[in-house]
Structures are given as C-alpha cells and as structure tokens.
Scaffold this active site. Structure first.
Site, PDB file in Angstrom:
ATOM      1  NE  ARG A 127       6.946  25.799  30.388  1.00  0.00           N
ATOM      2  CZ  ARG A 127       7.472  27.098  30.558  1.00  0.00           C
ATOM      3  NH1 ARG A 127       6.974  27.869  31.498  1.00  0.00           N
ATOM      4  NH2 ARG A 127       8.287  27.717  29.627  1.00  0.00           N
ATOM      5  NE  ARG A 141      10.863  38.246  29.695  1.00  0.00           N
ATOM      6  CZ  ARG A 141      10.086  37.535  30.226  1.00  0.00           C
ATOM      7  NH1 ARG A 141       8.951  37.969  30.640  1.00  0.00           N
ATOM      8  NH2 ARG A 141      10.453  36.349  30.054  1.00  0.00           N
ATOM      9  NE  ARG A 164      12.431  31.225  27.838  1.00  0.00           N
ATOM     10  CZ  ARG A 164      11.476  30.121  27.810  1.00  0.00           C
ATOM     11  NH1 ARG A 164      11.888  29.079  27.062  1.00  0.00           N
ATOM     12  NH2 ARG A 164      10.861  29.985  28.916  1.00  0.00           N
ATOM     13  CE  LYS A 166       8.595  34.938  34.833  1.00  0.00           C
ATOM     14  NZ  LYS A 166       9.444  33.968  34.773  1.00  0.00           N
ATOM     15  NE  ARG A 211       6.274  29.097  27.006  1.00  0.00           N
ATOM     16  CZ  ARG A 211       6.713  29.800  27.612  1.00  0.00           C
ATOM     17  NH1 ARG A 211       5.843  29.910  28.917  1.00  0.00           N
ATOM     18  NH2 ARG A 211       7.851  30.572  27.675  1.00  0.00           N
TER      19      ARG A 211
HETATM   20  P1  AP5 Z   1       6.324  28.145  35.240  1.00  0.00           P
HETATM   21  O1  AP5 Z   1       5.331  28.391  36.387  1.00  0.00           O
HETATM   22  O2  AP5 Z   1       5.656  27.755  33.838  1.00  0.00           O
HETATM   23  O3  AP5 Z   1       7.392  29.128  35.108  1.00  0.00           O
HETATM   24  P2  AP5 Z   1       7.538  30.580  34.777  1.00  0.00           P
HETATM   25  O4  AP5 Z   1       8.446  31.296  35.707  1.00  0.00           O
HETATM   26  O5  AP5 Z   1       6.278  30.855  34.244  1.00  0.00           O
HETATM   27  O6  AP5 Z   1       8.474  30.376  33.256  1.00  0.00           O
HETATM   28  P3  AP5 Z   1       8.264  30.904  31.760  1.00  0.00           P
HETATM   29  O7  AP5 Z   1       9.213  30.071  31.072  1.00  0.00           O
HETATM   30  O8  AP5 Z   1       7.000  31.065  31.440  1.00  0.00           O
HETATM   31  O9  AP5 Z   1       8.955  32.152  31.795  1.00  0.00           O
HETATM   32  P4  AP5 Z   1       9.592  32.900  30.753  1.00  0.00           P
HETATM   33  O10 AP5 Z   1       9.704  34.166  31.682  1.00  0.00           O
HETATM   34  O11 AP5 Z   1      10.619  32.651  30.141  1.00  0.00           O
HETATM   35  O12 AP5 Z   1       8.428  33.105  29.470  1.00  0.00           O
HETATM   36  P5  AP5 Z   1       7.381  34.013  29.308  1.00  0.00           P
HETATM   37  O13 AP5 Z   1       6.072  33.508  28.918  1.00  0.00           O
HETATM   38  O14 AP5 Z   1       7.129  35.061  30.287  1.00  0.00           O
HETATM   39  O15 AP5 Z   1       6.952  26.759  35.649  1.00  0.00           O
HETATM   40  C1  AP5 Z   1       7.979  26.057  34.920  1.00  0.00           C
HETATM   41  C2  AP5 Z   1       7.702  24.560  34.777  1.00  0.00           C
HETATM   42  O16 AP5 Z   1       8.139  24.255  36.256  1.00  0.00           O
HETATM   43  C3  AP5 Z   1       6.517  24.058  35.115  1.00  0.00           C
HETATM   44  O17 AP5 Z   1       6.392  22.827  34.458  1.00  0.00           O
HETATM   45  C4  AP5 Z   1       5.842  23.812  36.296  1.00  0.00           C
HETATM   46  O18 AP5 Z   1       5.016  22.929  36.614  1.00  0.00           O
HETATM   47  C5  AP5 Z   1       7.104  23.402  37.077  1.00  0.00           C
HETATM   48  N1  AP5 Z   1       7.419  23.905  38.467  1.00  0.00           N
HETATM   49  C6  AP5 Z   1       7.105  25.516  38.921  1.00  0.00           C
HETATM   50  N2  AP5 Z   1       7.313  25.821  40.203  1.00  0.00           N
HETATM   51  C7  AP5 Z   1       7.929  24.433  40.582  1.00  0.00           C
HETATM   52  C8  AP5 Z   1       8.313  24.089  41.791  1.00  0.00           C
HETATM   53  N3  AP5 Z   1       8.330  24.899  42.977  1.00  0.00           N
HETATM   54  N4  AP5 Z   1       8.921  22.938  42.001  1.00  0.00           N
HETATM   55  C9  AP5 Z   1       9.041  21.758  40.941  1.00  0.00           C
HETATM   56  N5  AP5 Z   1       8.558  22.239  39.463  1.00  0.00           N
HETATM   57  C10 AP5 Z   1       7.807  23.525  39.419  1.00  0.00           C
HETATM   58  O19 AP5 Z   1       8.078  35.046  28.057  1.00  0.00           O
HETATM   59  C11 AP5 Z   1       8.280  34.138  26.921  1.00  0.00           C
HETATM   60  C12 AP5 Z   1       8.948  35.077  25.868  1.00  0.00           C
HETATM   61  O20 AP5 Z   1       7.883  36.074  25.494  1.00  0.00           O
HETATM   62  C13 AP5 Z   1      10.253  35.899  26.250  1.00  0.00           C
HETATM   63  O21 AP5 Z   1      11.337  35.140  25.991  1.00  0.00           O
HETATM   64  C14 AP5 Z   1      10.207  36.980  25.342  1.00  0.00           C
HETATM   65  O22 AP5 Z   1      10.511  36.687  24.127  1.00  0.00           O
HETATM   66  C15 AP5 Z   1       8.441  37.639  25.299  1.00  0.00           C
HETATM   67  N6  AP5 Z   1       8.214  38.397  26.375  1.00  0.00           N
HETATM   68  C16 AP5 Z   1       7.504  38.091  27.602  1.00  0.00           C
HETATM   69  N7  AP5 Z   1       7.514  39.275  28.302  1.00  0.00           N
HETATM   70  C17 AP5 Z   1       8.025  40.242  27.763  1.00  0.00           C
HETATM   71  C18 AP5 Z   1       8.775  41.515  28.068  1.00  0.00           C
HETATM   72  N8  AP5 Z   1       7.870  42.101  29.188  1.00  0.00           N
HETATM   73  N9  AP5 Z   1       9.624  42.014  27.446  1.00  0.00           N
HETATM   74  C19 AP5 Z   1       9.850  41.551  26.152  1.00  0.00           C
HETATM   75  N10 AP5 Z   1       9.824  40.217  25.833  1.00  0.00           N
HETATM   76  C20 AP5 Z   1       8.787  39.635  26.425  1.00  0.00           C
HETATM   77 MG    MG Z   2       5.387  31.904  32.782  1.00  0.00          MG
END
Ligand code: AP5
Ligand code: MG
Length: 213
Positions: A127, A88, A171, A13, A160
């Site tokens: 990552r 979410r 997660r 994402k 992270r």
């Molecule tokens: P990356 O693009 O970083 O993946 P992502 O989908 O953004 O994954 P996140 O870990 O950021 O998602 P998340 O939903 O758990 O975390 P968030 O920060 O939103 O890619 C991942 C890796 O893969 C990278 O190394 C990249 O280079 C590689 N990659 C990407 N595409 C690839 C491909 N096609 N092929 C190969 N490699 C690839 O949330 C974190 C925390 O915040 C949550 O756990 C929660 O506690 C809180 N939070 C956030 N939003 C909310 C909400 N709306 N409600 C409640 N709590 C929330």
């Molecule tokens: Mg992300």
C-alpha cells in the site's frame, strides 16, 4: 445515516469508507487517520499515541473515545458519519453506546468487511497513501497513473510507518484478541452485516451500497 465499518487491517475499510462518504455526503471518521495527523503535528495526543501505533498495538481507549466524542459533535456529522476503525475494543463499543444514547442517535448498519490473512499482509505491504488527500493505492491492485503521484490531487504518495510485515502481523494478532470480540457486541444488537472483502473493490462497493440503500 450512521455507519460502522469493521474489519481487520487491510480489509478495505478506508478504501470503501472514502467512496461511501462521497456517495452519501457524510464524513469518514478514521481514528487511524486522526491519530496519524496528531502524531505528525506533534500534539499531546500524538505524543501519547506514537509508540503504540508504531508497534501495531492499540492506543488507549480514553484517547480514541475522546477523539470520537469531539468529532461526532461537529456540524458536518449532523447528516451522519462513517466510523472507520472505531470501536476497536468492547470498552470502546460500550463508550460509543453511551455517547449515542446521550445524543439520541443510533447506528444504522455495522458492516464487517472480511478478508483472508495472507491477502491482508500482501495488501498492506503493497500500500501507499497520498500525503495530500489520503487516497489509498496498491502496487498491484490500484496503481497510480504516474509512479509516486496521486491521481486525484497530484500529492506525493507515502508509506505508513506501521506498514511493514512484522508490525502488520502484530496488528492482525491484536485484532484477533481485542477487536474480534466487538463483532459479538454488535451481532447481539442486530443491524450487523458481513461483506466479502476478497472481491474486486467495485464489487465490494456495490455490495455495501446494497446494504446501505
Ligand atoms: P485499506 O482500505 O487502506 O484498508 P484498511 O482496512 O483501511 O486498513 P488499515 O491498515 O488502515 O487498517 P488498520 O485498522 O490497521 O489501520 P488504522 O489506520 O485504522 O486497504 C489496504 C490496501 O489494500 C490498499 O492498498 C488498497 O488499495 C488495497 N485494497 C483495498 N480493497 C481491496 C480489494 N477489494 N482488492 C484488492 N486490494 C484492495 O489504525 C492504525 C493504528 O492506529 C492502529 O494499529 C492503532 O495503533 C491506532 N488506532 C486506530 N484506531 C484505534 C482505536 N479505535 N483504538 C485504539 N487504537 C487505534
Ligand atoms: Mg484504513
């Protein structure tokens, strides 16, 4: 152009939202990035969010809904925005519906980026992220030219706090229980699309652009 990027942790994402933001000139609104910034700054929101984030659970709906309601009112969102990691829960999706209705806005595309579970774990545990500009890297799929240094801004690459295997698995289970039902919320409304996130990053980007137009 108002977009929602959905998908499990590690689906890509953030990687894709940053590129789409550059191409279309609209901001990426990542609730995860905003919450991490709040934790780092030690704000009241950050203090409330820290424990849930570290365990891989969700921060409360009222906190994230409040953050997004404020953020989409900013001037840089006038041309549109990309929601990355929000909504979410079904409650967040309903709150977003009301927020958009009040502002006479609509979502143009809800795009779910799909990915196999074991690939997600490998992506997240490999990552690193730039502390300066937020650019994401991976030890195998996207190596920086110089170890530990961001290609884009020269910033330091960090890991992270929630990117260890145990937290990742939590997660993923939280995603299945609380976020997967949001897909049905949007499927019924139309404008819902799926993109295969198992493909090369450039291919995923091209497929997203084909949908967005
Ligand atoms: P990356 O693009 O970083 O993946 P992502 O989908 O953004 O994954 P996140 O870990 O950021 O998602 P998340 O939903 O758990 O975390 P968030 O920060 O939103 O890619 C991942 C890796 O893969 C990278 O190394 C990249 O280079 C590689 N990659 C990407 N595409 C690839 C491909 N096609 N092929 C190969 N490699 C690839 O949330 C974190 C925390 O915040 C949550 O756990 C929660 O506690 C809180 N939070 C956030 N939003 C909310 C909400 N709306 N409600 C409640 N709590 C929330
Ligand atoms: Mg992300």
């Amino acid at each position: 152009m108002n977009l929602i990027f959905m998908g499990p942790p590690g689906a890509g994402k953030g990687t894709q939202a940053r590129q789409i933001a550059d191409k279309y000139g609209i901001p990426q609104l990542s609730t995860g990035d905003m919450l991490r910034a709040a934790v780092k700054a030690g704000t009241e929101v950050g203090r409330k969010a820290k424990a849930a984030m570290e365990s891989g659970g969700l921060v409360t709906d009222d906190i994230v809904v409040g953050i997004i309601a404020d953020r989409i009112s900013d001037a840089d969102c006038k041309k549109g925005f990309i929601l990355d990691g929000f909504p979410r829960t079904v409650a967040q999706a309903r709150a977003l519906d009301s927020m958009l209705m009040e502002r006479k806005l609509k979502i143009d595309h809800v795009i779910d980026i799909t990915c196999d579970t074991e690939a997600l774990v490998a992506r997240i545990t490999g990552r690193s992220t730039c502390a300066g500009c937020g650019e994401g890297y991976h030890k195998e799929h996207k190596k920086p030219k110089k170890a530990g240094v961001c290609d884009k801004c020269g910033g330091t690459l960090t890991t992270r706090a929630d990117d260890n295997e145990e937290t990742v698995r939590n997660r993923l289970s939280v995603y299945d229980q609380q976020t997967a039902p949001v897909i049905d919320h949007y499927r019924h409304k139309g404008a819902f699309k799926t993109v295969d996130g198992m493909q090369e990053m450039d291919t995923v980007f091209k497929n997203l652009c084909a949908i967005i137009g």
